[in-house]
Scaffold this active site. Structure first.
Site, PDB file in Angstrom:
ATOM      1  N   PRO A  58       9.339  -9.406 -28.033  1.00 22.82           N
ATOM      2  CA  PRO A  58      10.069  -8.650 -27.017  1.00 22.82           C
ATOM      3  C   PRO A  58       9.161  -8.273 -25.844  1.00 22.82           C
ATOM      4  O   PRO A  58       8.095  -7.709 -26.036  1.00 22.82           O
ATOM      5  CB  PRO A  58      10.516  -7.383 -27.756  1.00 22.82           C
ATOM      6  CG  PRO A  58      10.318  -7.668 -29.205  1.00 22.82           C
ATOM      7  CD  PRO A  58       9.230  -8.682 -29.277  1.00 22.82           C
ATOM      8  N   GLU A  59       9.562  -8.657 -24.668  1.00 25.65           N
ATOM      9  CA  GLU A  59       8.899  -8.156 -23.466  1.00 25.65           C
ATOM     10  C   GLU A  59       9.905  -7.235 -22.777  1.00 25.65           C
ATOM     11  O   GLU A  59      10.964  -6.935 -23.328  1.00 25.65           O
ATOM     12  CB  GLU A  59       8.469  -9.323 -22.572  1.00 25.65           C
ATOM     13  CG  GLU A  59       7.289 -10.091 -23.177  1.00 25.65           C
ATOM     14  CD  GLU A  59       6.165 -10.311 -22.160  1.00 25.65           C
ATOM     15  OE1 GLU A  59       6.035  -9.504 -21.215  1.00 25.65           O
ATOM     16  OE2 GLU A  59       5.430 -11.299 -22.325  1.00 25.65           O
ATOM     17  N   LYS A  97       7.967  -0.872 -22.012  1.00 26.88           N
ATOM     18  CA  LYS A  97       8.485  -1.369 -23.283  1.00 26.88           C
ATOM     19  C   LYS A  97       8.847  -0.240 -24.235  1.00 26.88           C
ATOM     20  O   LYS A  97       9.118  -0.477 -25.399  1.00 26.88           O
ATOM     21  CB  LYS A  97       7.465  -2.320 -23.908  1.00 26.88           C
ATOM     22  CG  LYS A  97       7.387  -3.633 -23.111  1.00 26.88           C
ATOM     23  CD  LYS A  97       6.509  -4.665 -23.764  1.00 26.88           C
ATOM     24  CE  LYS A  97       5.107  -4.604 -23.228  1.00 26.88           C
ATOM     25  NZ  LYS A  97       4.269  -5.725 -23.679  1.00 26.88           N
ATOM     26  N   ARG A 131      -6.479 -12.165 -24.490  1.00 27.16           N
ATOM     27  CA  ARG A 131      -5.201 -12.816 -24.776  1.00 27.16           C
ATOM     28  C   ARG A 131      -5.223 -14.272 -24.340  1.00 27.16           C
ATOM     29  O   ARG A 131      -5.833 -14.629 -23.335  1.00 27.16           O
ATOM     30  CB  ARG A 131      -4.057 -12.096 -24.040  1.00 27.16           C
ATOM     31  CG  ARG A 131      -3.941 -10.622 -24.362  1.00 27.16           C
ATOM     32  CD  ARG A 131      -3.616 -10.368 -25.835  1.00 27.16           C
ATOM     33  NE  ARG A 131      -2.363 -10.986 -26.226  1.00 27.16           N
ATOM     34  CZ  ARG A 131      -1.175 -10.391 -26.100  1.00 27.16           C
ATOM     35  NH1 ARG A 131      -1.092  -9.181 -25.630  1.00 27.16           N
ATOM     36  NH2 ARG A 131      -0.081 -11.022 -26.463  1.00 27.16           N
TER      37      ARG A 131
END
Ligand SMILES: [Zn+2]
Length: 260
Positions: A2-3, A60, A250
């Site tokens: 989920p972003e 978020k 990342r």
């Protein structure tokens, strides 16, 4: 995962279907899922007999307001969390083949007095629930951020721009996939530092944030970007081989030809 777009979809489902329903029972079997001092008895005390009245979002983080102005519930979907209201799910079901309704993945939820429920399903258990979340630690929301706010978030920082864009204190809501897509659209090398990024590039960055979020939301989610996350595929803009590297800890894809 989920972003911000998927979290916003979950928020909409909660806002439409989980508010103004009396809460009869709290389901909180997993102490690991409760963060920052929140406990199952504390949740029961705060929520049973209460009701959600609004579902807000900043970055978020989802915040559920309740009838009691002193009780707010913070919900984080983590890497694999899904919201289910009355067994109907929100989010990006296309991405996950394993979207099975496995109740042992239900980490938290409430049963409404009318017989329905709101459950958080999270196979990887990286989401979280907390009472009275600290909303002030988050930066401006990426879906509504202004050019001036982008400029202020970058400042003259010397960390790689990718790290700054993913720092939720600076801008709330951008994750790994979206930041790669945004920098690809803006033509900015993810390892550059904001201190060396000029005003025109900052404006291009703001436009890329707005356009990427709008376009990907229309297409169906964060995984629908134009830049292929695949080193065997060429850059769609100039045909150059994409580079796969690590920035800010990342996995990062970028084009060495048009991103500089
Ligand atoms: Zn390119």
């Amino acid at each position: 995962m989920p972003e911000i777009l998927e979290v916003e979809a979950a928020r909409r489902v909660l806002a439409e279907h989980a508010v103004e329903r009396d809460i009869a029972k709290v389901y909180a079997p997993d102490a690991w899922f409760l963060k920052r001092g929140t406990t199952a008895p504390g949740l029961r005390h705060a929520l049973v007999g209460n009701a959600f009245v609004a579902a807000r979002r900043r970055g978020k983080q989802i915040v559920l307001d309740t009838r009691d102005p002193d009780v707010r519930l913070g919900v984080h979907l983590g890497m694999s969390g899904r919201v289910l209201v009355d067994d109907v799910e929100a989010g990006d079901p296309l991405v996950y083949a394993s979207n099975r309704r496995v109740s042992r993945w239900h980490r938290f939820g409430v049963h409404f007095a009318d017989g329905g429920s709101f459950m958080l399903r999270d196979p990887r258990r990286l989401g979280a629930v907390e009472l009275d979340p600290d909303e002030d630690r988050l930066g401006p929301d990426a879906l509504t951020i202004s050019a001036a706010e982008v400029d202020a978030a970058l400042g003259q920082r010397t960390a790689p721009i990718k790290a700054v864009l993913m720092d939720q204190h600076r801008i709330a809501g951008l994750g790994n996939l979206l930041v790669d897509e945004i920098l690809w659209r803006a033509g900015i090398d993810p390892t550059r530092t904001p201190a060396k990024i000029d005003a025109a590039e900052r404006k291009a960055l703001h436009r890329a944030i707005r356009n990427a979020l709008r376009t990907l939301d229309r297409r169906g989610g964060s995984h629908t970007g134009d830049m292929p996350r695949d080193p065997d595929q060429p850059c769609p803009r100039d045909g150059a081989p994409l580079v796969r590297t690590t920035v800010a800890g990342r996995t990062t894809y970028w084009c060495p030809v048009h991103q500089h």
